[in-house]
Design a protein around this motif. Sequence first.
Motif, PDB file in Angstrom:
ATOM      1  N   GLN A 346      38.634  43.825  38.386  1.00  0.00           N
ATOM      2  CA  GLN A 346      37.771  43.671  39.546  1.00  0.00           C
ATOM      3  C   GLN A 346      36.340  44.114  39.262  1.00  0.00           C
ATOM      4  O   GLN A 346      35.377  43.505  39.741  1.00  0.00           O
ATOM      5  CB  GLN A 346      38.328  44.485  40.718  1.00  0.00           C
ATOM      6  N   GLN A 349      34.604  41.210  37.748  1.00  0.00           N
ATOM      7  CA  GLN A 349      34.759  39.922  38.420  1.00  0.00           C
ATOM      8  C   GLN A 349      35.875  39.071  37.791  1.00  0.00           C
ATOM      9  O   GLN A 349      35.790  37.847  37.732  1.00  0.00           O
ATOM     10  CB  GLN A 349      33.439  39.114  38.446  1.00  0.00           C
ATOM     11  N   TYR A 350      36.921  39.746  37.314  1.00  0.00           N
ATOM     12  CA  TYR A 350      38.087  39.054  36.783  1.00  0.00           C
ATOM     13  C   TYR A 350      39.287  39.397  37.651  1.00  0.00           C
ATOM     14  O   TYR A 350      39.624  40.576  37.813  1.00  0.00           O
ATOM     15  CB  TYR A 350      38.360  39.439  35.334  1.00  0.00           C
ATOM     16  N   ARG A 351      39.944  38.388  38.199  1.00  0.00           N
ATOM     17  CA  ARG A 351      41.090  38.618  39.067  1.00  0.00           C
ATOM     18  C   ARG A 351      42.384  38.588  38.257  1.00  0.00           C
ATOM     19  O   ARG A 351      42.813  37.511  37.819  1.00  0.00           O
ATOM     20  CB  ARG A 351      41.144  37.569  40.181  1.00  0.00           C
TER      21      ARG A 351
END
Length: 437
Positions: A346, A349-351
């Motif tokens: 998070q 910006q990586y889920r």
Amino acid sequence: MNQTVTRAIRGNFFDLTGSVSDPDEITDRVRYVEDGVLLLNGGRIVWHGERMAPQAQLPEGIPVEDYRGKLIVPGFIDTHIHYPQTEMVGAYGEQLLSWLKNYTFPTEAQYECAGHAAEMSQFFLRQLLANGTTTALVFGTVHPQSVEALFTAAEALQMRLIAGKVMMDRNAPEALLEEAETSYAQTRDLIRRWHNRGRLGYALTPRFAPTSSPALLEAVRRLRDEFPDTWVHTHLSENSDEVAWVRALYPDHAHYLGVYHDYGLTGKKSVFAHCLHLCDDEWACMAASDSAIAFCPTSNLFLGSGLFRLQKAWEQQVRVGIGSDIGAGTTFSILSTLGEAYKVGQLQQYRLSAFEAFYHATLGGARALHLDDKIGNFDPGKEADFVVLDGNATALQQLRAANSTTLAEKLFVLMTLGDDRNIHATWVNGEPVYRAG
């Protein structure tokens, strides 16, 4: 079905048959069987599928373990952990290098005592099993007796475990240093006694480049040449000060990973913990050599080391497993560790989806260790290591489970709210070795 069935397991089953890299991806690689059956022949899986299928019909007298209402998943795989550091988890206030000096080295000095090593080995393995971990890649200390004790305890459980004696000849307290030739001889003796004995494997374990002289790394190279099916297990690029230190100690090598690579220590079955500050050339070397990374989110956060770039690993097609990294890591629970991995993603910006997270903890970890022909999912012929999860272990989990509708959501709640309380039972090699309570 032409194999004898000696035991059947009933419950809801979830595993993965391939990699899951897209956060929104749902494919046939995600396998879920509600009210299914796992048929075993001793320590091996014979068949897996729906309970009403013709293959699931059993002769009278076959014992059935009934876990209806529970979720059964492959055993968790911890790709980086230090068993001697179990007793110093939660040591306050330091980053890597000072943490080693003030906490780690004094603790590891105790493992000269074989009795202490045996006692802590038993405690350590109980903690793994109580958290659903059935396979681990483990650091000992420089003392051969530390590894003897751990292998002895793991062998009694028929557990799949890879471990090694730390190799270290400089930049540490005198009591923990050894001569390169002594390290070579002691390691060689341990390999000949324990490697490929039952479900045990040996890992050549230089602590990291700063505590390894060129002579020691040359000794590790000789061992790798003599025993090419052993693992290599070490640290890489965990802390920015560490990276600068390696640059000063090894100025003639292209980069930190280049030190190991130039001594022939990258490649298949080489596992590097952390890898937070790799340059592009190091990523390329990891990929080209088919080396693997142990992603250790709780440790990286606890020591303030940095954030692992999981998306970069996918882009470079580098194998990745999950590591608790006890004792810089603060939990044995792979479920809790996956929750921290999500937070690391998070921040970049990586889920991290639940399916991907469980992939790294099971089949992905097996692939990182080159053991996916033996463990990692419920394919017939693989070893019967699995965990029975109770998704309603707490009142809060019961509340969230009641309003979770999809499998992905239920798994995500497990990995964000879950811990050892969710481990209902752990099975190793077709036998129950832990039951809650």
